[in-house]
Design a protein around this motif. Structure first.
Motif, short mmCIF file in Angstrom:
data_model
loop_
_atom_site.label_atom_id
_atom_site.label_comp_id
_atom_site.label_asym_id
_atom_site.label_seq_id
_atom_site.Cartn_x
_atom_site.Cartn_y
_atom_site.Cartn_z
N ARG A 18 0.86 -1.19 0.00
CA ARG A 18 0.00 0.00 0.00
C ARG A 18 0.90 1.23 0.00
NH1 ARG A 18 -3.00 -1.23 5.43
NH2 ARG A 18 -0.77 -1.50 5.95
N ILE A 19 0.85 1.98 -1.09
CA ILE A 19 1.79 3.09 -1.30
C ILE A 19 1.05 4.42 -1.33
CG2 ILE A 19 3.57 4.05 -2.81
CD1 ILE A 19 3.97 1.21 -3.94
N LEU A 20 1.54 5.36 -0.57
CA LEU A 20 1.02 6.73 -0.58
C LEU A 20 2.04 7.63 -1.25
CD1 LEU A 20 -1.05 8.91 0.40
CD2 LEU A 20 0.38 9.12 2.46
N VAL A 21 1.63 8.30 -2.31
CA VAL A 21 2.50 9.26 -3.00
C VAL A 21 2.02 10.66 -2.69
CG1 VAL A 21 3.31 10.11 -5.25
CG2 VAL A 21 3.06 7.64 -4.86
N VAL A 22 2.90 11.48 -2.12
CA VAL A 22 2.58 12.89 -1.89
C VAL A 22 2.95 13.64 -3.16
CG1 VAL A 22 2.98 14.93 -0.47
CG2 VAL A 22 3.01 12.65 0.57
N GLY A 23 1.92 14.13 -3.85
CA GLY A 23 2.11 14.69 -5.17
C GLY A 23 2.54 16.15 -5.17
N PRO A 24 2.96 16.64 -6.33
CA PRO A 24 3.39 18.03 -6.48
C PRO A 24 2.20 18.98 -6.59
CG PRO A 24 3.60 16.87 -8.56
CD PRO A 24 3.14 15.86 -7.56
N SER A 25 2.51 20.27 -6.70
CA SER A 25 1.47 21.29 -6.67
C SER A 25 1.32 22.04 -7.99
CB SER A 25 1.78 22.31 -5.55
OG SER A 25 1.77 21.66 -4.29
N TRP A 26 1.89 21.52 -9.07
CA TRP A 26 1.77 22.15 -10.38
C TRP A 26 1.19 21.14 -11.36
CZ3 TRP A 26 3.14 27.29 -10.85
CH2 TRP A 26 3.92 27.83 -9.83
N VAL A 27 0.41 21.61 -12.33
CA VAL A 27 -0.24 20.72 -13.29
C VAL A 27 0.78 19.87 -14.04
CG1 VAL A 27 -1.63 20.60 -15.39
CG2 VAL A 27 -2.26 22.20 -13.59
N ALA A 86 -2.76 15.02 -2.80
CA ALA A 86 -2.47 16.18 -3.63
C ALA A 86 -3.56 17.23 -3.46
CB ALA A 86 -2.37 15.76 -5.10
N PRO A 87 -3.31 18.46 -3.91
CA PRO A 87 -4.32 19.51 -3.83
C PRO A 87 -5.60 19.13 -4.57
CG PRO A 87 -2.18 20.44 -4.39
CD PRO A 87 -2.04 18.96 -4.48
N GLY A 88 -6.71 19.68 -4.13
CA GLY A 88 -7.99 19.33 -4.71
C GLY A 88 -8.09 19.57 -6.20
N TRP A 89 -7.41 20.60 -6.71
CA TRP A 89 -7.51 20.90 -8.14
C TRP A 89 -7.00 19.75 -9.00
CZ3 TRP A 89 -3.16 20.17 -10.77
CH2 TRP A 89 -1.93 20.35 -10.12
N ASP A 111 -5.30 4.38 -7.64
CA ASP A 111 -6.41 3.66 -7.03
C ASP A 111 -7.24 4.55 -6.12
OD1 ASP A 111 -5.82 0.84 -7.95
OD2 ASP A 111 -3.93 1.33 -6.97
N GLU A 112 -6.62 5.60 -5.59
CA GLU A 112 -7.33 6.50 -4.69
C GLU A 112 -6.67 7.88 -4.75
OE1 GLU A 112 -8.48 7.00 0.06
OE2 GLU A 112 -7.19 5.35 -0.60
N ALA A 113 -7.49 8.91 -4.81
CA ALA A 113 -7.00 10.29 -4.76
C ALA A 113 -7.45 10.91 -3.44
CB ALA A 113 -7.54 11.10 -5.94
N ILE A 114 -6.49 11.44 -2.70
CA ILE A 114 -6.77 12.04 -1.40
C ILE A 114 -6.49 13.53 -1.48
CG2 ILE A 114 -6.20 12.03 1.05
CD1 ILE A 114 -5.18 9.14 0.65
N GLY A 115 -7.50 14.34 -1.26
CA GLY A 115 -7.34 15.78 -1.40
C GLY A 115 -6.85 16.43 -0.12
#
Length: 343
Positions: A10-19, A45-48, A60-64
């Motif tokens: 189970r992997i959580l990736v903390v994403g960047p803030s630019w498109v 990642a940010p909601g946008w 598999d899952e997006a966490i805002g």
């Protein structure tokens, strides 16, 4: 996306803030799915970014996490971290800021990987040294964090290209709503969130639009609410030209770009979206360099003058003239588009 169930890691990736960075992060997600069969991937990642993540088959899952730019958001981060405790085996933190590593730490994710930076010694327990000469592209840095440290350090690994999914039903709706599709379409993206030193002059976009329309093309100017006025400069008084800036959502841009023959774009987030839907990209570089943030596709042509003062990587031209962009004539882009259209 609903929380995924899996028997793998189970992997959580903390994403960047630019498109653009979020699109490039898909190369990491593809690598993880290949290297860890059966794993589940959640992206924080940010909601946008949710519409972009929804077009990535690997997510598999997006966490805002909706914390305003520049805001610490301690309460929001702490509350979210509590809800994530016990859910992940491994966290990969793409941004290099201190606060970006906070949620995995507070969530007590056992293994937390990221580059050394901003006093993150206590927050990350698998810290990587960033060799900028070896990992000379943003996408390589992202992918390397999903590899064993020894392999990542060699820098000779494969970087899979991003590929966003298309919603054909939504595309049909958009074309009907905006009266698009009577002619073959060329997209134009005049915006550059980073600053004006990345922006090809609007009068050049306008001249190119006139040439393309005379040649039988439809022009779609695409961007966010900040780009509305720029879009009007380009399309005003022209038939077969549509200013879609601020009139569509990010997911809509994915579908509308996929429907275009080619895209003319600054080095911007939408450039990476265009590359990820597979169309021909005519990419313009001024203050930035295609060496570091190239469109991740084999179907691109780079336009840069390689002046002695470029790339400077500044938001505004330090010399005050932006010759690296102004001297790049619209006729050059028109010829490149025509050459591709005839092949």
């Amino acid at each position: 996306m609903a929380e995924a169930t899996t028997t793998g890691e189970r992997i959580l990736v903390v994403g960047p803030s630019w498109v653009g960075d979020m699109v490039m992060a898909q190369s990491l997600l593809k690598t993880l799915k290949t290297r860890h069969p059966g794993c589940s991937i959640a992206v924080l990642a940010p909601g946008w970014s949710q519409p972009i993540l929804a077009r990535m088959a690997e997510v598999d899952e997006a966490i805002g996490l909706d914390v305003k730019h520049g805001e610490f958001g301690w309460g929001a981060r702490r509350t979210l971290a509590r809800s994530l405790r016990g859910r992940f085996d491994h966290a990969i933190v793409l941004p290099r800021s201190w606060k970006s590593a906070l949620v995995p730490f507070l969530a007590k994710v056992p293994r937390r990987t990221g580059f050394t930076g901003e006093q993150r010694v206590g927050l990350l327990n698998e810290r990587r040294r960033l060799d900028k000469t070896l990992l000379d592209q943003t996408v390589k840095r992202f992918v390397s964090l999903g590899l064993p440290e020894g392999e990542a350090a060699r820098g000779d690994f494969t970087v899979p290209q991003p590929r966003l999914e298309i919603d054909t039903v939504n595309l049909a709706r958009l074309k009907a709503e905006h009266g698009l599709g009577e002619w073959p379409a060329i997209a134009m993206m005049p915006g550059a969130e980073y600053g004006p030193a990345k922006q090809w002059p609007l009068e050049h976009f306008r001249r190119l639009a006139e040439q393309l329309i005379d040649d039988g093309f439809e022009v779609r100017v695409m961007g966010g609410p900040k780009d509305v006025d720029a879009g009007e400069v380009i399309v005003s008084g022209l038939s077969q030209a549509f200013n879609l800036c601020g009139r569509t959502q990010l997911a809509d841009a994915v579908d509308l770009l996929a429907d275009c023959r080619q895209a003319v774009t600054n080095d911007s987030g939408l450039m990476h979206v265009a590359a990820a839907v597979g169309i021909r990209v005519q990419a313009i570089y001024g203050s930035s360099s295609p060496r570091y943030t190239p469109p991740l596709t084999d179907n691109a042509r780079i336009h840069t003058l390689a002046l002695t003062c470029a790339p400077c990587f500044e938001r505004t031209c330090p010399l005050g003239h932006t010759h690296c962009l102004k001297q790049l004539a619209p006729e050059r882009l028109f010829r490149a588009i025509r050459e591709e259209a005839l092949t």
